[in-house]
Write a protein that holds these residues in place. Sequence first.
Motif, PDB file in Angstrom:
ATOM      1  N   ILE A  25     -28.371  22.411  -4.522  1.00  0.00           N
ATOM      2  CA  ILE A  25     -29.484  23.067  -5.208  1.00  0.00           C
ATOM      3  C   ILE A  25     -28.887  23.953  -6.294  1.00  0.00           C
ATOM      4  N   LEU A  26     -29.368  23.791  -7.507  1.00  0.00           N
ATOM      5  CA  LEU A  26     -28.847  24.541  -8.646  1.00  0.00           C
ATOM      6  C   LEU A  26     -29.588  25.841  -8.874  1.00  0.00           C
ATOM      7  N   HIS A  27     -28.858  26.852  -9.345  1.00  0.00           N
ATOM      8  CA  HIS A  27     -29.481  28.050  -9.878  1.00  0.00           C
ATOM      9  C   HIS A  27     -30.267  27.604 -11.114  1.00  0.00           C
ATOM     10  N   PRO A  28     -31.418  28.190 -11.412  1.00  0.00           N
ATOM     11  CA  PRO A  28     -32.247  27.732 -12.539  1.00  0.00           C
ATOM     12  C   PRO A  28     -31.542  27.741 -13.899  1.00  0.00           C
ATOM     13  N   ASN A  29     -30.486  28.541 -14.056  1.00  0.00           N
ATOM     14  CA  ASN A  29     -29.762  28.604 -15.326  1.00  0.00           C
ATOM     15  C   ASN A  29     -28.418  27.889 -15.293  1.00  0.00           C
ATOM     16  N   ALA A  30     -28.121  27.161 -14.223  1.00  0.00           N
ATOM     17  CA  ALA A  30     -26.798  26.547 -14.067  1.00  0.00           C
ATOM     18  C   ALA A  30     -26.469  25.581 -15.192  1.00  0.00           C
ATOM     19  N   THR A  31     -27.367  24.673 -15.504  1.00  0.00           N
ATOM     20  CA  THR A  31     -27.096  23.685 -16.540  1.00  0.00           C
ATOM     21  C   THR A  31     -26.882  24.371 -17.884  1.00  0.00           C
ATOM     22  N   GLU A  32     -27.745  25.296 -18.224  1.00  0.00           N
ATOM     23  CA  GLU A  32     -27.624  26.024 -19.486  1.00  0.00           C
ATOM     24  C   GLU A  32     -26.274  26.741 -19.570  1.00  0.00           C
ATOM     25  N   SER A  33     -25.865  27.368 -18.498  1.00  0.00           N
ATOM     26  CA  SER A  33     -24.599  28.095 -18.465  1.00  0.00           C
ATOM     27  C   SER A  33     -23.415  27.159 -18.704  1.00  0.00           C
ATOM     28  N   LEU A  34     -23.429  25.994 -18.063  1.00  0.00           N
ATOM     29  CA  LEU A  34     -22.327  25.049 -18.224  1.00  0.00           C
ATOM     30  C   LEU A  34     -22.311  24.433 -19.618  1.00  0.00           C
ATOM     31  N   VAL A  35     -23.483  24.101 -20.153  1.00  0.00           N
ATOM     32  CA  VAL A  35     -23.559  23.555 -21.511  1.00  0.00           C
ATOM     33  C   VAL A  35     -23.003  24.571 -22.511  1.00  0.00           C
ATOM     34  N   LEU A  82     -18.702  26.805 -26.344  1.00  0.00           N
ATOM     35  CA  LEU A  82     -17.658  27.801 -26.592  1.00  0.00           C
ATOM     36  C   LEU A  82     -16.261  27.194 -26.593  1.00  0.00           C
ATOM     37  N   ASN A  83     -16.083  26.103 -25.863  1.00  0.00           N
ATOM     38  CA  ASN A  83     -14.774  25.453 -25.702  1.00  0.00           C
ATOM     39  C   ASN A  83     -14.906  23.952 -25.947  1.00  0.00           C
ATOM     40  N   SER A 130     -12.758  21.208 -24.239  1.00  0.00           N
ATOM     41  CA  SER A 130     -12.779  21.063 -22.775  1.00  0.00           C
ATOM     42  C   SER A 130     -13.370  19.719 -22.371  1.00  0.00           C
ATOM     43  N   VAL A 131     -12.859  19.190 -21.285  1.00  0.00           N
ATOM     44  CA  VAL A 131     -13.429  17.952 -20.745  1.00  0.00           C
ATOM     45  C   VAL A 131     -14.264  18.219 -19.499  1.00  0.00           C
ATOM     46  N   CYS A 132     -14.124  19.427 -18.932  1.00  0.00           N
ATOM     47  CA  CYS A 132     -14.827  19.739 -17.684  1.00  0.00           C
ATOM     48  C   CYS A 132     -15.022  21.242 -17.562  1.00  0.00           C
ATOM     49  N   CYS A 133     -16.110  21.638 -16.913  1.00  0.00           N
ATOM     50  CA  CYS A 133     -16.296  23.029 -16.515  1.00  0.00           C
ATOM     51  C   CYS A 133     -17.075  23.037 -15.198  1.00  0.00           C
ATOM     52  N   TYR A 134     -16.988  24.132 -14.498  1.00  0.00           N
ATOM     53  CA  TYR A 134     -17.678  24.228 -13.216  1.00  0.00           C
ATOM     54  C   TYR A 134     -18.084  25.667 -12.964  1.00  0.00           C
ATOM     55  N   GLY A 135     -19.074  25.832 -12.101  1.00  0.00           N
ATOM     56  CA  GLY A 135     -19.577  27.152 -11.761  1.00  0.00           C
ATOM     57  C   GLY A 135     -19.217  27.520 -10.340  1.00  0.00           C
ATOM     58  N   ASN A 136     -19.762  28.632  -9.893  1.00  0.00           N
ATOM     59  CA  ASN A 136     -19.545  29.070  -8.525  1.00  0.00           C
ATOM     60  C   ASN A 136     -20.683  28.558  -7.648  1.00  0.00           C
ATOM     61  N   PHE A 137     -20.562  28.746  -6.356  1.00  0.00           N
ATOM     62  CA  PHE A 137     -21.604  28.288  -5.457  1.00  0.00           C
ATOM     63  C   PHE A 137     -21.709  29.190  -4.245  1.00  0.00           C
TER      64      PHE A 137
END
Length: 168
Positions: A76-86, A91-92, A95-102
């Motif tokens: 289940i994603l935080h409502p802003n997860a996709t926006e944050s990763l995009v 910004l970078n 980069s080929v990959c990024c990830y968030g916390n859970f």
Amino acid sequence: ESTINVGLNQSYQNIEICIHDDGSNDGSLQLVRTLFGDNQNIHISSSENRGIGSASNQAIGLGKGELILQLDADDILHPNATESLVKQFALNPSSVCCYGNFIRIGEDGKKIDDGWENPIYTRERLLRSMIVHHPRMFRRDAFEQLGGFDENLVNAVDYDFFLRLSLL
């Protein structure tokens, strides 16, 4: 169902949700088709069970986006997860990959604990253990360059993929 609804309700709206059912027999495929089959932003496919590598490749193959956010059915994603990763890709751009916390939650919806976070990615750290956890996003061109997930592996399919991705 919750994972799909959270995906549809992200603050970042330019998304496709691609679902591949890998031979389940629990009625989940029919439920997903009934609830979401008419949604033009959701693409659904199925096949006999061929493993996680094949299922991931099939789901990703359904989409057209330049960035891929990969989830499991129980995420289940935080409502802003996709926006944050995009934003991280903006910004970078190299980069080929990024990830968030859970946060790990139980079936009852209650918090179990904070996930293990390695906020500063290093390939050396990845070599010790898998740190690229959900939510994780990677570029389609990098995915294609690697030939996707290795469909011959039974375990650690994602770990293998992110090790190979770290070489790009």
